[in-house]
Design a protein around this motif. Structure first.
Motif, PDB file in Angstrom:
ATOM      1  N   VAL A 128      -3.917   6.660  -3.632  1.00 56.50           N
ATOM      2  CA  VAL A 128      -2.819   7.157  -2.811  1.00 56.50           C
ATOM      3  C   VAL A 128      -3.415   7.875  -1.598  1.00 56.50           C
ATOM      4  CG1 VAL A 128      -0.809   8.684  -2.730  1.00 56.50           C
ATOM      5  CG2 VAL A 128      -1.344   7.431  -4.832  1.00 56.50           C
ATOM      6  N   PHE A 129      -2.943   7.485  -0.398  1.00 57.21           N
ATOM      7  CA  PHE A 129      -3.445   8.064   0.842  1.00 57.21           C
ATOM      8  C   PHE A 129      -2.281   8.518   1.703  1.00 57.21           C
ATOM      9  CE2 PHE A 129      -6.413   4.818  -0.545  1.00 57.21           C
ATOM     10  CZ  PHE A 129      -7.616   5.506  -0.537  1.00 57.21           C
ATOM     11  N   VAL A 130      -2.488   9.617   2.426  1.00 58.53           N
ATOM     12  CA  VAL A 130      -1.505  10.097   3.384  1.00 58.53           C
ATOM     13  C   VAL A 130      -2.176  10.039   4.752  1.00 58.53           C
ATOM     14  CG1 VAL A 130      -0.095  12.051   4.112  1.00 58.53           C
ATOM     15  CG2 VAL A 130      -0.379  11.559   1.672  1.00 58.53           C
ATOM     16  N   GLU A 131      -1.468   9.434   5.701  1.00 58.29           N
ATOM     17  CA  GLU A 131      -2.025   9.232   7.038  1.00 58.29           C
ATOM     18  C   GLU A 131      -1.025   9.740   8.074  1.00 58.29           C
ATOM     19  OE1 GLU A 131      -4.640   8.649   9.647  1.00 58.29           O
ATOM     20  OE2 GLU A 131      -5.213   7.728   7.744  1.00 58.29           O
ATOM     21  N   GLU A 132      -1.536  10.270   9.180  1.00 56.77           N
ATOM     22  CA  GLU A 132      -0.671  10.669  10.291  1.00 56.77           C
ATOM     23  C   GLU A 132       0.022   9.420  10.820  1.00 56.77           C
ATOM     24  OE1 GLU A 132      -0.021  13.715  11.534  1.00 56.77           O
ATOM     25  OE2 GLU A 132      -1.335  14.655  10.062  1.00 56.77           O
ATOM     26  N   LEU A 133       1.327   9.492  11.021  1.00 59.51           N
ATOM     27  CA  LEU A 133       2.110   8.349  11.476  1.00 59.51           C
ATOM     28  C   LEU A 133       1.574   7.779  12.793  1.00 59.51           C
ATOM     29  CD1 LEU A 133       4.518   6.644  10.621  1.00 59.51           C
ATOM     30  CD2 LEU A 133       5.992   8.185  11.900  1.00 59.51           C
ATOM     31  N   ASP A 134       1.091   8.643  13.678  1.00 57.18           N
ATOM     32  CA  ASP A 134       0.568   8.187  14.967  1.00 57.18           C
ATOM     33  C   ASP A 134      -0.676   7.315  14.812  1.00 57.18           C
ATOM     34  OD1 ASP A 134       2.581   9.564  16.200  1.00 57.18           O
ATOM     35  OD2 ASP A 134       1.353  11.315  16.694  1.00 57.18           O
ATOM     36  N   ASN A 135      -1.386   7.411  13.693  1.00 54.53           N
ATOM     37  CA  ASN A 135      -2.599   6.608  13.464  1.00 54.53           C
ATOM     38  C   ASN A 135      -2.298   5.253  12.840  1.00 54.53           C
ATOM     39  OD1 ASN A 135      -4.075   8.775  14.395  1.00 54.53           O
ATOM     40  ND2 ASN A 135      -4.523   9.563  12.353  1.00 54.53           N
ATOM     41  N   VAL A 136      -1.028   4.979  12.577  1.00 59.17           N
ATOM     42  CA  VAL A 136      -0.633   3.755  11.883  1.00 59.17           C
ATOM     43  C   VAL A 136       0.009   2.792  12.876  1.00 59.17           C
ATOM     44  CG1 VAL A 136       0.824   2.822  10.032  1.00 59.17           C
ATOM     45  CG2 VAL A 136      -0.293   5.046   9.742  1.00 59.17           C
ATOM     46  N   PRO A 137      -0.450   1.527  12.904  1.00 62.09           N
ATOM     47  CA  PRO A 137       0.183   0.550  13.815  1.00 62.09           C
ATOM     48  C   PRO A 137       1.689   0.451  13.538  1.00 62.09           C
ATOM     49  CG  PRO A 137      -1.829  -0.353  12.872  1.00 62.09           C
ATOM     50  CD  PRO A 137      -1.554   0.942  12.157  1.00 62.09           C
ATOM     51  N   PRO A 138       2.488   0.215  14.587  1.00 61.09           N
ATOM     52  CA  PRO A 138       3.956   0.202  14.454  1.00 61.09           C
ATOM     53  C   PRO A 138       4.490  -0.727  13.371  1.00 61.09           C
ATOM     54  CG  PRO A 138       3.322   0.135  16.766  1.00 61.09           C
ATOM     55  CD  PRO A 138       2.063   0.016  15.966  1.00 61.09           C
ATOM     56  N   GLN A 139       3.868  -1.898  13.174  1.00 57.04           N
ATOM     57  CA  GLN A 139       4.410  -2.854  12.195  1.00 57.04           C
ATOM     58  C   GLN A 139       4.341  -2.338  10.756  1.00 57.04           C
ATOM     59  OE1 GLN A 139       1.594  -3.328  13.998  1.00 57.04           O
ATOM     60  NE2 GLN A 139       0.142  -4.661  12.957  1.00 57.04           N
ATOM     61  N   PHE A 140       3.571  -1.271  10.523  1.00 58.54           N
ATOM     62  CA  PHE A 140       3.458  -0.725   9.166  1.00 58.54           C
ATOM     63  C   PHE A 140       4.249   0.576   8.997  1.00 58.54           C
ATOM     64  CE2 PHE A 140      -0.683  -2.944   9.809  1.00 58.54           C
ATOM     65  CZ  PHE A 140      -0.399  -4.026   8.998  1.00 58.54           C
ATOM     66  N   ARG A 141       5.000   0.953  10.002  1.00 60.85           N
ATOM     67  CA  ARG A 141       5.743   2.218   9.956  1.00 60.85           C
ATOM     68  C   ARG A 141       7.114   2.037   9.332  1.00 60.85           C
ATOM     69  NH1 ARG A 141       4.465   4.694  15.967  1.00 60.85           N
ATOM     70  NH2 ARG A 141       2.197   4.584  15.775  1.00 60.85           N
ATOM     71  N   ARG A 142       7.143   1.468   8.125  1.00 58.54           N
ATOM     72  CA  ARG A 142       8.404   1.322   7.396  1.00 58.54           C
ATOM     73  C   ARG A 142       8.100   1.327   5.903  1.00 58.54           C
ATOM     74  NH1 ARG A 142       8.574  -3.759   5.511  1.00 58.54           N
ATOM     75  NH2 ARG A 142       7.290  -5.283   6.600  1.00 58.54           N
ATOM     76  N   VAL A 143       8.977   1.936   5.127  1.00 54.40           N
ATOM     77  CA  VAL A 143       8.809   1.982   3.675  1.00 54.40           C
ATOM     78  C   VAL A 143       8.859   0.555   3.135  1.00 54.40           C
ATOM     79  CG1 VAL A 143       9.850   2.761   1.505  1.00 54.40           C
ATOM     80  CG2 VAL A 143       9.728   4.313   3.468  1.00 54.40           C
ATOM     81  N   GLY A 144       7.901   0.229   2.278  1.00 53.06           N
ATOM     82  CA  GLY A 144       7.816  -1.107   1.695  1.00 53.06           C
ATOM     83  C   GLY A 144       6.824  -2.009   2.396  1.00 53.06           C
ATOM     84  N   ALA A 145       6.343  -1.603   3.572  1.00 57.91           N
ATOM     85  CA  ALA A 145       5.373  -2.435   4.300  1.00 57.91           C
ATOM     86  C   ALA A 145       4.095  -2.586   3.481  1.00 57.91           C
ATOM     87  CB  ALA A 145       5.061  -1.826   5.658  1.00 57.91           C
ATOM     88  N   GLU A 146       3.538  -3.801   3.501  1.00 58.68           N
ATOM     89  CA  GLU A 146       2.284  -4.081   2.796  1.00 58.68           C
ATOM     90  C   GLU A 146       1.129  -4.007   3.784  1.00 58.68           C
ATOM     91  OE1 GLU A 146       0.803  -7.425  -0.302  1.00 58.68           O
ATOM     92  OE2 GLU A 146       1.457  -8.204   1.640  1.00 58.68           O
ATOM     93  N   VAL A 147       0.085  -3.270   3.386  1.00 57.26           N
ATOM     94  CA  VAL A 147      -1.110  -3.126   4.203  1.00 57.26           C
ATOM     95  C   VAL A 147      -2.288  -3.594   3.359  1.00 57.26           C
ATOM     96  CG1 VAL A 147      -2.522  -1.521   5.542  1.00 57.26           C
ATOM     97  CG2 VAL A 147      -0.070  -1.088   5.285  1.00 57.26           C
ATOM     98  N   LEU A 148      -3.048  -4.560   3.870  1.00 59.44           N
ATOM     99  CA  LEU A 148      -4.213  -5.061   3.144  1.00 59.44           C
ATOM    100  C   LEU A 148      -5.462  -4.364   3.666  1.00 59.44           C
ATOM    101  CD1 LEU A 148      -3.449  -8.889   3.015  1.00 59.44           C
ATOM    102  CD2 LEU A 148      -3.182  -7.214   1.188  1.00 59.44           C
ATOM    103  N   PHE A 149      -6.262  -3.848   2.735  1.00 62.17           N
ATOM    104  CA  PHE A 149      -7.537  -3.222   3.086  1.00 62.17           C
ATOM    105  C   PHE A 149      -8.652  -4.034   2.452  1.00 62.17           C
ATOM    106  CE2 PHE A 149      -4.688   0.454   3.484  1.00 62.17           C
ATOM    107  CZ  PHE A 149      -5.077   0.926   4.723  1.00 62.17           C
ATOM    108  N   GLU A 150      -9.783  -4.094   3.141  1.00 60.95           N
ATOM    109  CA  GLU A 150     -10.947  -4.819   2.631  1.00 60.95           C
ATOM    110  C   GLU A 150     -12.094  -3.834   2.440  1.00 60.95           C
ATOM    111  OE1 GLU A 150     -13.900  -8.223   4.358  1.00 60.95           O
ATOM    112  OE2 GLU A 150     -11.751  -8.581   4.586  1.00 60.95           O
TER     113      GLU A 150
END
Length: 161
Positions: free
Chosen positions: A76-98
């Motif tokens: 579980v991670f908490v990030e400043e909203l300004d550091n997140v690309p706009p397409q991921f700024r919604r509840v339920g958005a999937e973000v893939l990390f490698e």
């Protein structure tokens, strides 16, 4: 009457229900596995269908350790909203990390509050008990190659009994 025993190829359909009884996963197309041949099917499901016959329906309750696992708060991670690309700024958005070795993991946006976005890599049912409703659809002898693979070679079950 044929029953589920060691090295039989078993086809099942199943539904997984959460603690409220809501269906969270459902497989209406039969899934095949070789009983007792390290097929990758959950051990609790494999045990529950042992000795059953075509047409039997089994209800199994899986503790978190047997199903979706315990919650891992390190995912579980908490990030400043300004550091997140706009397409991921919604509840339920999937973000893939490698990671460094090239493995990818899905994280989901679970909340946005006070200018912060929360990402969670736990399965949604982690830490919860679930109920599996399993239907035995077909049983047949497995071939030697299927026993080695733990899975059927054909894509669909044979004739229903």
């Amino acid at each position: 009457m044929v029953t589920v025993t060691h090295n039989k190829l078993v086809y099942i359909t199943y539904s997984i229900l959460d603690a409220r009884g809501m269906v969270v996963e459902q497989h209406d197309i039969p899934v095949g596995f070789v009983h007792g041949a390290n097929s990758g099917i959950l051990p609790a499901i494999e045990s529950a269908v042992a000795g059953r016959k075509v047409g039997d329906r089994v209800e199994i309750t899986l503790a978190p350790e047997e199903g979706y696992g315990l919650r891992d708060e390190s995912l579980v991670f908490v990030e400043e909203l300004d550091n997140v690309p706009p397409q991921f700024r919604r509840v339920g958005a999937e973000v893939l990390f490698e990671n460094e070795s090239g493995e990818t993991k899905a994280f989901y946006v679970t909340s946005i509050e006070d200018g912060k976005l929360r990402l969670d890599g736990n399965p949604s049912l982690a830490g919860q008990s679930v109920t599996c409703l399993v239907n035995v659809m077909d049983i047949r002898d497995a071939t030697p190659e299927e026993i080695r693979n733990g899975r059927p070679l054909d894509a669909a079950p044979g004739t229903m009994h």
